[in-house]
Design a protein around this motif. Sequence first.
Motif, mmCIF file in Angstrom:
data_model
loop_
_atom_site.group_PDB
_atom_site.id
_atom_site.type_symbol
_atom_site.label_atom_id
_atom_site.label_comp_id
_atom_site.label_asym_id
_atom_site.label_seq_id
_atom_site.Cartn_x
_atom_site.Cartn_y
_atom_site.Cartn_z
ATOM 1 N N THR A 202 -6.092 -0.380 1.620
ATOM 2 C CA THR A 202 -5.886 0.890 0.783
ATOM 3 C C THR A 202 -5.270 2.158 1.760
ATOM 4 O O THR A 202 -5.451 1.572 2.915
ATOM 5 C CB THR A 202 -7.294 1.291 0.643
ATOM 6 O OG1 THR A 202 -7.277 2.260 0.848
ATOM 7 C CG2 THR A 202 -7.238 0.603 -0.500
ATOM 8 N N VAL B 10 -11.106 -2.615 2.989
ATOM 9 C CA VAL B 10 -12.049 -2.609 1.702
ATOM 10 C C VAL B 10 -13.085 -3.188 2.091
ATOM 11 O O VAL B 10 -12.171 -4.768 1.556
ATOM 12 C CB VAL B 10 -11.783 -1.758 0.928
ATOM 13 C CG1 VAL B 10 -13.001 -1.916 -0.049
ATOM 14 C CG2 VAL B 10 -11.114 -0.226 0.789
ATOM 15 N N TYR C 262 -9.920 3.656 -6.564
ATOM 16 C CA TYR C 262 -10.990 4.422 -4.702
ATOM 17 C C TYR C 262 -10.170 5.399 -5.327
ATOM 18 O O TYR C 262 -11.064 6.172 -4.636
ATOM 19 C CB TYR C 262 -10.279 3.315 -2.836
ATOM 20 C CG TYR C 262 -10.268 2.011 -3.228
ATOM 21 C CD1 TYR C 262 -12.326 1.414 -3.426
ATOM 22 C CD2 TYR C 262 -9.717 1.324 -4.108
ATOM 23 C CE1 TYR C 262 -11.704 -0.171 -3.600
ATOM 24 C CE2 TYR C 262 -9.545 -0.412 -3.811
ATOM 25 C CZ TYR C 262 -11.048 -0.699 -3.813
ATOM 26 O OH TYR C 262 -11.423 -2.263 -4.142
ATOM 27 N N GLY D 219 -19.605 -3.037 -1.679
ATOM 28 C CA GLY D 219 -19.612 -1.294 -2.002
ATOM 29 C C GLY D 219 -21.133 -0.246 -1.373
ATOM 30 O O GLY D 219 -21.383 0.742 -1.288
ATOM 31 N N LYS E 203 1.076 -1.118 -0.059
ATOM 32 C CA LYS E 203 0.302 -0.039 -0.432
ATOM 33 C C LYS E 203 0.918 1.469 -0.003
ATOM 34 O O LYS E 203 0.938 2.408 0.740
ATOM 35 C CB LYS E 203 -1.069 -0.251 0.862
ATOM 36 C CG LYS E 203 -0.886 0.257 2.872
ATOM 37 C CD LYS E 203 -1.872 -0.018 3.782
ATOM 38 C CE LYS E 203 -1.533 0.392 4.705
ATOM 39 N NZ LYS E 203 -0.940 1.596 5.153
ATOM 40 N N HIS F 172 -14.574 -0.714 -12.842
ATOM 41 C CA HIS F 172 -14.859 -0.091 -11.393
ATOM 42 C C HIS F 172 -15.185 1.721 -12.547
ATOM 43 O O HIS F 172 -14.853 1.418 -13.711
ATOM 44 C CB HIS F 172 -13.517 1.140 -11.115
ATOM 45 C CG HIS F 172 -12.881 -0.416 -10.257
ATOM 46 N ND1 HIS F 172 -13.289 0.013 -8.454
ATOM 47 C CD2 HIS F 172 -12.089 -1.113 -10.447
ATOM 48 C CE1 HIS F 172 -13.018 -1.497 -7.989
ATOM 49 N NE2 HIS F 172 -11.746 -2.076 -8.657
ATOM 50 N N ASN G 267 -15.322 -5.087 -0.589
ATOM 51 C CA ASN G 267 -15.981 -4.711 -2.165
ATOM 52 C C ASN G 267 -18.018 -4.552 -1.764
ATOM 53 O O ASN G 267 -17.532 -4.875 -3.481
ATOM 54 C CB ASN G 267 -15.145 -5.289 -3.136
ATOM 55 C CG ASN G 267 -13.581 -4.621 -3.001
ATOM 56 O OD1 ASN G 267 -13.381 -3.661 -2.773
ATOM 57 N ND2 ASN G 267 -12.532 -5.508 -4.115
ATOM 58 N N ALA H 54 -5.139 0.367 -5.446
ATOM 59 C CA ALA H 54 -5.635 1.323 -4.015
ATOM 60 C C ALA H 54 -6.297 2.593 -5.545
ATOM 61 O O ALA H 54 -6.822 3.754 -4.807
ATOM 62 C CB ALA H 54 -5.398 2.103 -2.749
ATOM 63 N N LYS I 262 -12.503 7.622 -7.591
ATOM 64 C CA LYS I 262 -13.615 7.376 -7.599
ATOM 65 C C LYS I 262 -14.278 8.385 -6.963
ATOM 66 O O LYS I 262 -14.751 9.900 -6.775
ATOM 67 C CB LYS I 262 -14.441 6.708 -7.087
ATOM 68 C CG LYS I 262 -14.324 5.668 -8.160
ATOM 69 C CD LYS I 262 -15.198 4.329 -6.887
ATOM 70 C CE LYS I 262 -15.573 3.086 -7.791
ATOM 71 N NZ LYS I 262 -15.667 1.698 -6.853
ATOM 72 N N GLU I 263 -12.995 8.939 -5.830
ATOM 73 C CA GLU I 263 -12.693 10.095 -4.817
ATOM 74 C C GLU I 263 -12.801 11.656 -5.365
ATOM 75 O O GLU I 263 -12.678 12.486 -5.102
ATOM 76 C CB GLU I 263 -12.583 10.252 -3.519
ATOM 77 C CG GLU I 263 -12.671 11.002 -1.773
ATOM 78 C CD GLU I 263 -12.703 10.706 -0.994
ATOM 79 O OE1 GLU I 263 -12.292 10.890 0.059
ATOM 80 O OE2 GLU I 263 -12.339 8.837 -0.810
ATOM 81 N N ASP J 158 -16.713 1.179 3.959
ATOM 82 C CA ASP J 158 -15.242 0.162 4.697
ATOM 83 C C ASP J 158 -15.260 -0.443 5.752
ATOM 84 O O ASP J 158 -16.471 0.153 6.483
ATOM 85 C CB ASP J 158 -14.271 1.816 4.554
ATOM 86 C CG ASP J 158 -13.915 2.388 3.455
ATOM 87 O OD1 ASP J 158 -13.862 1.699 2.871
ATOM 88 O OD2 ASP J 158 -13.622 3.124 3.598
#
Length: 546
Positions: free
Chosen positions: A50, A438, A81, A442, A18, A108, A440, A78, A84-85, A445
């Motif tokens: 992550t 995480v 993720y 969805g 990570k 994704h 997954n 990672a 997405k943010e 966390d």
Amino acid sequence: MKNKIRIIPLGGLGEVGKNMTVVEYNDQMFIIDAGIIFPDEDMYGVDVITPDFEYVRQNKQKVKALFVTHGHEDHIGALPYFMKEFPKVPIYATKLTAGMITNKLKYHKVDRSVIRIIKSVNEVFTYNKVKVSFFGTIHSIPDSVGIVIETPIGNIVHTGDFKIDYHPVDKNFIDFQRLGEIGKQGVKVLLSDSTNAEKEGVSVPESIVAANLEKEVFQATGRTVVATFASSLHRVRSIVEISEKLGKKVVVVGKSMEKNIKLAIQLGHIVAKEETIIAQKEANDYPREQLLILATGAQGEVMAAVSRLSQDENKFFKLEKDDTVIFSSGVIPGNEKSVGSLINNLLKKQVKVVQKKEIHTSGHGYQEEQKLLLSILRPEYFIPCHGEYRMLVKHKELATQVGIKEENIFVFENGDVLEITSDGAAVGESVQAGPVLVDNSGLGDVNINIMRDRRRMAEQGLVVVFAKVYTKEKTVSVRFELKGIAARLDKPQLNKELAEAVESRLSSEKKEGTLRRALIDDFVDVVYKHIKRRPLIVPYIEFIRD
């Protein structure tokens, strides 16, 4: 305000995986890598771990770009993720790395248009008094780079993962001239790979492994299976070349391996004759001795190709007596049990298993390679990274051996901060940088409380207590269910004591919320008396007021 550099590792320190590092110059933020680490066996229901993006979240207006050193999961895993943010942050990577990121992102829902190609290690990107440039490195995957961030205060160099191999199988030799130029220009801070800081000498060249691997394939009987990492594309290149030399057909088994090989062939990192690699469904058209199966699952992963072969779960062909399985990989610490179980299953099928240290090498440099790089770059300040804490400490020791001042070496943990001005360097206030677990599904966390509950259920079991409180009559009715607990017990007596616990609390606790929380501890104590365990307690308390 005085110009300032801030270097903040958010992952990769005190651990192998990570990896993520933030480099700031005044109000500009640059990120290097965004990787994952896989969960331990007792992290039930966790898919990946992550870095914590909270510091980036707090400063998202400063983020200019994210640069990726290479395509391994602990450096790119990672990104889905992160993207997405932070969907507008450009992601820079070399062609192969960018292709691997793109393949990953197909699963994704993120915008892939932010991925930008580093076309050459000579390319330079400029951001208001800051320049970002690159240098080629040698690792177990092609297209790896180190990163140079040039600022008016001084240059920050991040090596990524590296080794020094004088005989690379792809003939992409180390550019010592470029490294010398970087060192001559001056390195204010170096962050460098510590993974093999405890290993003396130099790492084995990939070409030596290829020669040893060829001997094993030549001696193998029956159908030959070579298990290795899907991302070890230098090794895969060697295996393809060996197969062509020995007149074997290559069958690729494992989705990740198939995707990586297809991409590597497209970009010229693997060269194969058109007839060399055949589909799985064609395998039975050739004699067993003419086949080489290139498979994932060298770490004993249950759903990977070699494990499925050991269980006769491949629909196209099955392993038979005197077939040969060659493990061209080291066992990652923590995977000994799963690898051992896999080998046991293979031996039960009377398959020959080859596991030798001579047919694998690391992509990370040993002590002499690390000292050579330190000697060339001569940093003023040094932060060992990419390794468990003992590796970082050893890397510090190596740095002092080549003349780096001990007071200028910072053995950090994730979240620690190094601040640099024209006056020198100092340790700043740490930032949040814990692991993010995480799931997954969805649904979010997995926080520490959920993880604690899962471990408790796995180790101690579960007790569900149903209690009805009749407020008018001031009576209590209780029943319970045990899950995952094998115990002989006096159920009526346990039931009675649980009811008494409720009655006792009713006399002192008036608020329903407070009552529920207090009863959990009471129930744990009552249950412990009967089964000598402290299981997870789930109380359902209903107040009947009629």
